[in-house]
Design a protein around this motif. Structure first.
Motif, PDB file in Angstrom:
ATOM      1  N   MET A  92      24.754  93.173  -5.728  1.00 17.55           N
ATOM      2  CA  MET A  92      24.223  92.025  -5.026  1.00 17.55           C
ATOM      3  C   MET A  92      24.420  90.749  -5.841  1.00 17.55           C
ATOM      4  O   MET A  92      24.772  89.718  -5.303  1.00 17.55           O
ATOM      5  N   ASP A  93      24.187  90.827  -7.168  1.00 15.10           N
ATOM      6  CA  ASP A  93      24.343  89.668  -8.036  1.00 15.10           C
ATOM      7  C   ASP A  93      25.808  89.237  -8.103  1.00 15.10           C
ATOM      8  O   ASP A  93      26.118  88.064  -8.156  1.00 15.10           O
ATOM      9  N   ARG A  94      26.711  90.216  -8.085  1.00 16.55           N
ATOM     10  CA  ARG A  94      28.144  89.935  -8.136  1.00 16.55           C
ATOM     11  C   ARG A  94      28.583  89.197  -6.869  1.00 16.55           C
ATOM     12  O   ARG A  94      29.398  88.284  -6.921  1.00 16.55           O
ATOM     13  N   ARG A  95      28.028  89.574  -5.740  1.00  9.76           N
ATOM     14  CA  ARG A  95      28.366  88.923  -4.475  1.00  9.76           C
ATOM     15  C   ARG A  95      27.887  87.466  -4.491  1.00  9.76           C
ATOM     16  O   ARG A  95      28.569  86.573  -4.019  1.00  9.76           O
ATOM     17  N   ARG A  96      26.709  87.228  -5.055  1.00 12.08           N
ATOM     18  CA  ARG A  96      26.169  85.867  -5.142  1.00 12.08           C
ATOM     19  C   ARG A  96      27.055  85.015  -6.062  1.00 12.08           C
ATOM     20  O   ARG A  96      27.321  83.857  -5.766  1.00 12.08           O
ATOM     21  N   GLN A  97      27.526  85.585  -7.167  1.00 12.36           N
ATOM     22  CA  GLN A  97      28.412  84.851  -8.062  1.00 12.36           C
ATOM     23  C   GLN A  97      29.723  84.529  -7.368  1.00 12.36           C
ATOM     24  O   GLN A  97      30.274  83.442  -7.520  1.00 12.36           O
ATOM     25  N   HIS A  98      30.239  85.491  -6.603  1.00 17.00           N
ATOM     26  CA  HIS A  98      31.489  85.268  -5.877  1.00 17.00           C
ATOM     27  C   HIS A  98      31.309  84.151  -4.851  1.00 17.00           C
ATOM     28  O   HIS A  98      32.165  83.291  -4.700  1.00 17.00           O
ATOM     29  N   HIS A  99      30.169  84.156  -4.155  1.00 16.03           N
ATOM     30  CA  HIS A  99      29.889  83.120  -3.158  1.00 16.03           C
ATOM     31  C   HIS A  99      29.765  81.753  -3.831  1.00 16.03           C
ATOM     32  O   HIS A  99      30.270  80.757  -3.311  1.00 16.03           O
ATOM     33  N   ALA A 100      29.106  81.698  -4.994  1.00 17.07           N
ATOM     34  CA  ALA A 100      28.970  80.434  -5.723  1.00 17.07           C
ATOM     35  C   ALA A 100      30.337  79.937  -6.184  1.00 17.07           C
ATOM     36  O   ALA A 100      30.619  78.737  -6.143  1.00 17.07           O
ATOM     37  N   GLY A 101      31.196  80.855  -6.618  1.00 15.15           N
ATOM     38  CA  GLY A 101      32.551  80.462  -7.019  1.00 15.15           C
ATOM     39  C   GLY A 101      33.353  79.921  -5.858  1.00 15.15           C
ATOM     40  O   GLY A 101      34.081  78.922  -5.992  1.00 15.15           O
ATOM     41  N   GLU A 102      33.238  80.556  -4.691  1.00 13.90           N
ATOM     42  CA  GLU A 102      33.925  80.055  -3.498  1.00 13.90           C
ATOM     43  C   GLU A 102      33.395  78.695  -3.094  1.00 13.90           C
ATOM     44  O   GLU A 102      34.151  77.813  -2.719  1.00 13.90           O
ATOM     45  N   PHE A 103      32.070  78.535  -3.182  1.00 13.56           N
ATOM     46  CA  PHE A 103      31.462  77.260  -2.822  1.00 13.56           C
ATOM     47  C   PHE A 103      31.975  76.146  -3.732  1.00 13.56           C
ATOM     48  O   PHE A 103      32.367  75.076  -3.260  1.00 13.56           O
ATOM     49  N   GLY A 104      31.996  76.402  -5.028  1.00 12.75           N
ATOM     50  CA  GLY A 104      32.505  75.403  -5.981  1.00 12.75           C
ATOM     51  C   GLY A 104      33.968  75.075  -5.732  1.00 12.75           C
ATOM     52  O   GLY A 104      34.378  73.911  -5.769  1.00 12.75           O
ATOM     53  N   ARG A 105      34.770  76.102  -5.457  1.00 18.11           N
ATOM     54  CA  ARG A 105      36.183  75.894  -5.167  1.00 18.11           C
ATOM     55  C   ARG A 105      36.365  75.070  -3.898  1.00 18.11           C
ATOM     56  O   ARG A 105      37.199  74.164  -3.841  1.00 18.11           O
ATOM     57  N   ASP A 106      35.563  75.379  -2.873  1.00 20.09           N
ATOM     58  CA  ASP A 106      35.655  74.618  -1.624  1.00 20.09           C
ATOM     59  C   ASP A 106      35.251  73.160  -1.816  1.00 20.09           C
ATOM     60  O   ASP A 106      35.843  72.264  -1.226  1.00 20.09           O
ATOM     61  N   VAL A 107      34.255  72.917  -2.661  1.00 20.95           N
ATOM     62  CA  VAL A 107      33.839  71.535  -2.914  1.00 20.95           C
ATOM     63  C   VAL A 107      34.931  70.787  -3.666  1.00 20.95           C
ATOM     64  O   VAL A 107      35.279  69.655  -3.319  1.00 20.95           O
ATOM     65  N   VAL A 108      35.499  71.406  -4.685  1.00 18.46           N
ATOM     66  CA  VAL A 108      36.528  70.732  -5.486  1.00 18.46           C
ATOM     67  C   VAL A 108      37.792  70.496  -4.671  1.00 18.46           C
ATOM     68  O   VAL A 108      38.440  69.449  -4.803  1.00 18.46           O
ATOM     69  N   LEU A 109      38.143  71.425  -3.793  1.00 17.47           N
ATOM     70  CA  LEU A 109      39.376  71.280  -3.012  1.00 17.47           C
ATOM     71  C   LEU A 109      39.146  70.648  -1.639  1.00 17.47           C
ATOM     72  O   LEU A 109      40.079  70.546  -0.854  1.00 17.47           O
ATOM     73  N   TRP A 110      37.922  70.246  -1.327  1.00 19.30           N
ATOM     74  CA  TRP A 110      37.583  69.563  -0.082  1.00 19.30           C
ATOM     75  C   TRP A 110      37.928  70.423   1.129  1.00 19.30           C
ATOM     76  O   TRP A 110      38.556  69.965   2.080  1.00 19.30           O
ATOM     77  N   ARG A 111      37.544  71.706   1.124  1.00 21.26           N
ATOM     78  CA  ARG A 111      37.878  72.624   2.212  1.00 21.26           C
ATOM     79  C   ARG A 111      36.642  73.170   2.885  1.00 21.26           C
ATOM     80  O   ARG A 111      35.537  73.061   2.376  1.00 21.26           O
ATOM     81  N   ARG A 112      36.877  73.844   4.039  1.00 24.24           N
ATOM     82  CA  ARG A 112      35.885  74.635   4.773  1.00 24.24           C
ATOM     83  C   ARG A 112      34.565  73.898   5.005  1.00 24.24           C
ATOM     84  O   ARG A 112      33.497  74.412   4.730  1.00 24.24           O
ATOM     85  N   GLY A 113      34.638  72.698   5.496  1.00 25.61           N
ATOM     86  CA  GLY A 113      33.432  71.961   5.815  1.00 25.61           C
ATOM     87  C   GLY A 113      32.697  71.406   4.612  1.00 25.61           C
ATOM     88  O   GLY A 113      31.584  70.918   4.739  1.00 25.61           O
ATOM     89  N   ARG A 114      33.284  71.497   3.436  1.00 26.73           N
ATOM     90  CA  ARG A 114      32.640  70.970   2.231  1.00 26.73           C
ATOM     91  C   ARG A 114      33.162  69.581   1.883  1.00 26.73           C
ATOM     92  O   ARG A 114      32.816  69.030   0.852  1.00 26.73           O
ATOM     93  N   ALA A 115      33.991  69.000   2.729  1.00 28.35           N
ATOM     94  CA  ALA A 115      34.571  67.689   2.437  1.00 28.35           C
ATOM     95  C   ALA A 115      33.488  66.615   2.400  1.00 28.35           C
ATOM     96  O   ALA A 115      33.582  65.679   1.605  1.00 28.35           O
ATOM     97  N   GLU A 116      32.447  66.758   3.235  1.00 26.79           N
ATOM     98  CA  GLU A 116      31.375  65.768   3.232  1.00 26.79           C
ATOM     99  C   GLU A 116      30.642  65.778   1.896  1.00 26.79           C
ATOM    100  O   GLU A 116      30.337  64.729   1.333  1.00 26.79           O
ATOM    101  N   LEU A 117      30.372  66.971   1.371  1.00 23.74           N
ATOM    102  CA  LEU A 117      29.701  67.081   0.084  1.00 23.74           C
ATOM    103  C   LEU A 117      30.594  66.536  -1.027  1.00 23.74           C
ATOM    104  O   LEU A 117      30.124  65.837  -1.929  1.00 23.74           O
ATOM    105  N   SER A 118      31.887  66.834  -0.964  1.00 21.71           N
ATOM    106  CA  SER A 118      32.816  66.322  -1.964  1.00 21.71           C
ATOM    107  C   SER A 118      32.866  64.806  -1.925  1.00 21.71           C
ATOM    108  O   SER A 118      32.841  64.148  -2.973  1.00 21.71           O
ATOM    109  N   ALA A 119      32.927  64.246  -0.729  1.00 18.47           N
ATOM    110  CA  ALA A 119      32.954  62.786  -0.594  1.00 18.47           C
ATOM    111  C   ALA A 119      31.648  62.177  -1.097  1.00 18.47           C
ATOM    112  O   ALA A 119      31.660  61.125  -1.746  1.00 18.47           O
ATOM    113  N   LEU A 120      30.525  62.835  -0.815  1.00 21.85           N
ATOM    114  CA  LEU A 120      29.238  62.345  -1.287  1.00 21.85           C
ATOM    115  C   LEU A 120      29.167  62.357  -2.807  1.00 21.85           C
ATOM    116  O   LEU A 120      28.715  61.388  -3.430  1.00 21.85           O
ATOM    117  N   LEU A 121      29.627  63.444  -3.431  1.00 23.10           N
ATOM    118  CA  LEU A 121      29.634  63.521  -4.891  1.00 23.10           C
ATOM    119  C   LEU A 121      30.535  62.458  -5.498  1.00 23.10           C
ATOM    120  O   LEU A 121      30.189  61.812  -6.489  1.00 23.10           O
TER     121      LEU A 121
END
Length: 199
Positions: free
Chosen positions: A1-30
């Motif tokens: 379960m902890d490994r899945r949460r880490q994987h999800h956090a890694g995907e979230f960070g990658r999506d924010v940095v690359l402005w993908r999957r609906g995370r572009a608003e957060l990237s623009a805000l940052l």
């Protein structure tokens, strides 16, 4: 379960940095927050958050100290000083002691008691250290802006495509050079043969 949460956090960070999957608003805000805070604290005013807070507190204490001294000389009452000691008992002991020390320091300075010069020196030192550390926030802001823009731009521009185009152009220039080189060699050879026949 902890490994899945880490994987999800890694995907979230990658999506924010690359402005993908609906995370572009957060990237623009940052990105906007980083640029706005740099302009506010460093670019336009030349202040860092620490030096700005220290200078404001230093000015406030200087006004309270002068007011208190003037009131004492003129025989008037001291300036009204709000009680800054926290009323809530739920605060942690460390936060409570820090706020109590701050309140007593304000009170000592405002009443003109001895030892208030130390408060001035501490705030002046904090303001000086804040001014000396101006380049650190700029470096941090540059890293944040670079981390939010360079990977996304690299992915969007797809550098492999440009590398293939550059490689194709190099191949074309190589073929052109070989044909030009062969043409020059043949014309030079024919010219030398003509010279040798005439001689």
């Amino acid at each position: 379960m902890d490994r899945r949460r880490q994987h999800h956090a890694g995907e979230f960070g990658r999506d924010v940095v690359l402005w993908r999957r609906g995370r572009a608003e957060l990237s623009a805000l940052l990105l906007a927050a980083a640029v706005a805070s740099w302009i506010l604290f460093h670019g336009a005013s030349g202040y860092t958050a620490v030096s700005l807070a220290a200078d404001v507190l230093l000015l406030l204490l200087a006004v309270l100290y002068a007011w208190s001294r003037a009131a004492r000389l003129l025989g008037r009452p001291a300036p009204p000083i709000p009680d800054l000691q926290p009323a809530a008992d739920e605060l942690a002991a460390l936060i409570h002691s820090c706020l109590a020390d701050l309140a007593s320091a304000f009170r000592r300075v405002a009443q003109g008691q001895p030892g208030s010069g130390q408060v001035f020196l501490c705030l002046a030192a904090a303001a000086l250290l804040g001014r000396l550390a101006r380049d650190l926030p700029t470096l941090c802001y540059a890293v944040v802006v670079g981390a939010l823009t360079i990977p996304a731009v690299y992915e969007r521009l797809s550098m492999e495509r440009y590398m293939r185009m550059a490689s194709l152009n190099m191949y074309r220039y190589e073929v052109l050079y070989q044909s030009l080189s062969l043409t020059c060699y043949l014309s030079t050879r024919d010219y030398l043969i003509e010279l040798l026949k005439e001689a």
